[in-house]
Write a protein that holds these residues in place. Structure first.
Motif, PDB file in Angstrom:
ATOM      1  N   PRO A  34       1.132  -1.725  -0.433  1.00 57.48           N
ATOM      2  CA  PRO A  34      -0.104  -0.053  -0.208  1.00 57.48           C
ATOM      3  C   PRO A  34       1.185   1.420   0.076  1.00 57.48           C
ATOM      4  CG  PRO A  34      -0.754  -1.473   1.253  1.00 57.48           C
ATOM      5  CD  PRO A  34       1.223  -2.336   1.717  1.00 57.48           C
ATOM      6  N   GLU A  35       0.431   2.367  -0.612  1.00 58.96           N
ATOM      7  CA  GLU A  35       0.650   3.590  -0.929  1.00 58.96           C
ATOM      8  C   GLU A  35       1.636   4.187   0.405  1.00 58.96           C
ATOM      9  OE1 GLU A  35      -0.568   6.962  -3.008  1.00 58.96           O
ATOM     10  OE2 GLU A  35      -1.306   5.602  -4.409  1.00 58.96           O
ATOM     11  N   GLU A  36       0.884   3.798   1.665  1.00 54.70           N
ATOM     12  CA  GLU A  36       1.342   4.173   3.316  1.00 54.70           C
ATOM     13  C   GLU A  36       2.438   3.840   3.413  1.00 54.70           C
ATOM     14  OE1 GLU A  36      -2.266   2.001   3.956  1.00 54.70           O
ATOM     15  OE2 GLU A  36      -1.760   3.182   2.239  1.00 54.70           O
ATOM     16  N   TYR A  37       2.980   2.992   2.982  1.00 51.18           N
ATOM     17  CA  TYR A  37       4.448   1.991   3.588  1.00 51.18           C
ATOM     18  C   TYR A  37       5.105   2.002   2.356  1.00 51.18           C
ATOM     19  CZ  TYR A  37       0.566   0.285   6.553  1.00 51.18           C
ATOM     20  OH  TYR A  37      -0.866  -0.112   7.726  1.00 51.18           O
ATOM     21  N   GLN A  38       4.609   2.355   1.010  1.00 53.01           N
ATOM     22  CA  GLN A  38       5.938   2.358   0.419  1.00 53.01           C
ATOM     23  C   GLN A  38       7.327   3.596   0.830  1.00 53.01           C
ATOM     24  OE1 GLN A  38       4.289   3.570  -3.320  1.00 53.01           O
ATOM     25  NE2 GLN A  38       2.927   1.280  -3.413  1.00 53.01           N
ATOM     26  N   GLU A  39       7.086   4.507   1.326  1.00 50.81           N
ATOM     27  CA  GLU A  39       8.099   5.422   1.273  1.00 50.81           C
ATOM     28  C   GLU A  39       9.179   4.768   2.418  1.00 50.81           C
ATOM     29  OE1 GLU A  39       8.737   9.607   3.383  1.00 50.81           O
ATOM     30  OE2 GLU A  39       6.985   9.319   2.216  1.00 50.81           O
ATOM     31  N   MET A  40       8.007   4.331   3.153  1.00 46.67           N
ATOM     32  CA  MET A  40       9.327   3.378   4.626  1.00 46.67           C
ATOM     33  C   MET A  40       9.837   2.557   4.571  1.00 46.67           C
ATOM     34  SD  MET A  40       7.735   2.032   8.171  1.00 46.67           S
ATOM     35  CE  MET A  40       7.852  -0.232   7.069  1.00 46.67           C
ATOM     36  N   LEU A  41       9.917   1.878   2.989  1.00 44.62           N
ATOM     37  CA  LEU A  41      10.540   0.661   3.003  1.00 44.62           C
ATOM     38  C   LEU A  41      11.156   1.424   1.808  1.00 44.62           C
ATOM     39  CD1 LEU A  41       7.572  -2.027   2.309  1.00 44.62           C
ATOM     40  CD2 LEU A  41       9.248  -1.736   4.441  1.00 44.62           C
ATOM     41  N   ALA A  42      11.006   2.602   1.417  1.00 43.85           N
ATOM     42  CA  ALA A  42      12.137   2.861  -0.016  1.00 43.85           C
ATOM     43  C   ALA A  42      13.648   3.099   0.832  1.00 43.85           C
ATOM     44  CB  ALA A  42      12.620   4.909   0.315  1.00 43.85           C
ATOM     45  N   GLY A  43      14.365   2.489  -0.323  1.00 43.62           N
ATOM     46  CA  GLY A  43      16.264   2.455  -0.067  1.00 43.62           C
ATOM     47  C   GLY A  43      16.156   0.407   1.374  1.00 43.62           C
ATOM     48  N   VAL A  44      14.963   0.271   1.358  1.00 43.00           N
ATOM     49  CA  VAL A  44      15.449  -1.156   2.431  1.00 43.00           C
ATOM     50  C   VAL A  44      15.607  -2.179   1.146  1.00 43.00           C
ATOM     51  CG1 VAL A  44      14.047  -2.696   4.475  1.00 43.00           C
ATOM     52  CG2 VAL A  44      14.059  -0.327   4.166  1.00 43.00           C
ATOM     53  N   GLU A  45      16.381  -3.377   1.795  1.00 46.11           N
ATOM     54  CA  GLU A  45      17.031  -4.332   0.337  1.00 46.11           C
ATOM     55  C   GLU A  45      16.022  -5.324   1.162  1.00 46.11           C
ATOM     56  OE1 GLU A  45      20.921  -4.777  -0.046  1.00 46.11           O
ATOM     57  OE2 GLU A  45      21.916  -2.570  -0.065  1.00 46.11           O
ATOM     58  N   ARG A  46      15.846  -5.630   2.368  1.00 45.28           N
ATOM     59  CA  ARG A  46      15.094  -7.518   2.357  1.00 45.28           C
ATOM     60  C   ARG A  46      13.798  -6.782   3.322  1.00 45.28           C
ATOM     61  NH1 ARG A  46      18.091 -11.536   0.883  1.00 45.28           N
ATOM     62  NH2 ARG A  46      17.466 -13.112   2.670  1.00 45.28           N
ATOM     63  N   VAL A  47      12.603  -7.320   3.585  1.00 43.54           N
ATOM     64  CA  VAL A  47      12.328  -7.668   4.479  1.00 43.54           C
ATOM     65  C   VAL A  47      11.939  -8.937   5.043  1.00 43.54           C
ATOM     66  CG1 VAL A  47      10.913  -5.110   4.036  1.00 43.54           C
ATOM     67  CG2 VAL A  47      10.514  -7.241   2.817  1.00 43.54           C
ATOM     68  N   LYS A  48      11.079  -9.395   6.066  1.00 44.90           N
ATOM     69  CA  LYS A  48      10.759 -10.587   6.775  1.00 44.90           C
ATOM     70  C   LYS A  48       8.990 -10.408   6.177  1.00 44.90           C
ATOM     71  CE  LYS A  48      10.163 -13.980  10.386  1.00 44.90           C
ATOM     72  NZ  LYS A  48      10.458 -13.479  12.381  1.00 44.90           N
ATOM     73  N   ILE A  49       8.433 -11.293   5.396  1.00 46.89           N
ATOM     74  CA  ILE A  49       6.799 -11.352   5.050  1.00 46.89           C
ATOM     75  C   ILE A  49       6.211 -13.293   5.782  1.00 46.89           C
ATOM     76  CG2 ILE A  49       5.501 -11.818   3.283  1.00 46.89           C
ATOM     77  CD1 ILE A  49       6.902  -8.753   2.894  1.00 46.89           C
ATOM     78  N   THR A  50       5.058 -12.499   6.413  1.00 41.99           N
ATOM     79  CA  THR A  50       4.540 -13.961   6.854  1.00 41.99           C
ATOM     80  C   THR A  50       3.333 -13.416   6.239  1.00 41.99           C
ATOM     81  OG1 THR A  50       5.293 -13.326   8.990  1.00 41.99           O
ATOM     82  CG2 THR A  50       3.235 -14.544   9.237  1.00 41.99           C
ATOM     83  N   VAL A  51       3.530 -14.445   5.493  1.00 43.68           N
ATOM     84  CA  VAL A  51       1.520 -14.893   4.598  1.00 43.68           C
ATOM     85  C   VAL A  51       0.566 -16.196   5.358  1.00 43.68           C
ATOM     86  CG1 VAL A  51       0.960 -15.196   2.539  1.00 43.68           C
ATOM     87  CG2 VAL A  51       3.299 -14.331   2.668  1.00 43.68           C
TER      88      VAL A  51
END
Length: 72
Positions: free
Chosen positions: A18-35
């Motif tokens: 979602p757009e509201e989280y895109q700025e927070m993730l800018a420049g982040v190379e890796r994230v942990k995802i739970t689906v």
């Protein structure tokens, strides 16, 4: 480490952030995802409902292979 939770669409195997989280993730190379998925199910008819939730009877006797293939 920070954590957020959101509901997203998956298109062609890609999760739409979602757009509201895109700025927070800018420049982040890796994230942990739970689906946690919510499978879409077609309208369930009587037969599908019985297949998914069979009625169990104590007096049920299944047919033999021969009985099942017998034609009268």
């Amino acid at each position: 480490m920070s954590a957020v939770e959101f509901t997203a669409r998956v298109r062609d195997g890609q999760i739409e952030v979602p757009e509201e989280y895109q700025e927070m993730l800018a420049g982040v190379e890796r994230v942990k995802i739970t689906v946690t998925s919510q499978k879409r199910t077609a309208a369930v008819g009587s037969i599908a409902r019985l297949i998914n939730n069979p009625i169990k009877l104590k007096t049920f006797v299944s047919l033999s292979r021969e009985e099942a293939h017998e034609r009268g």
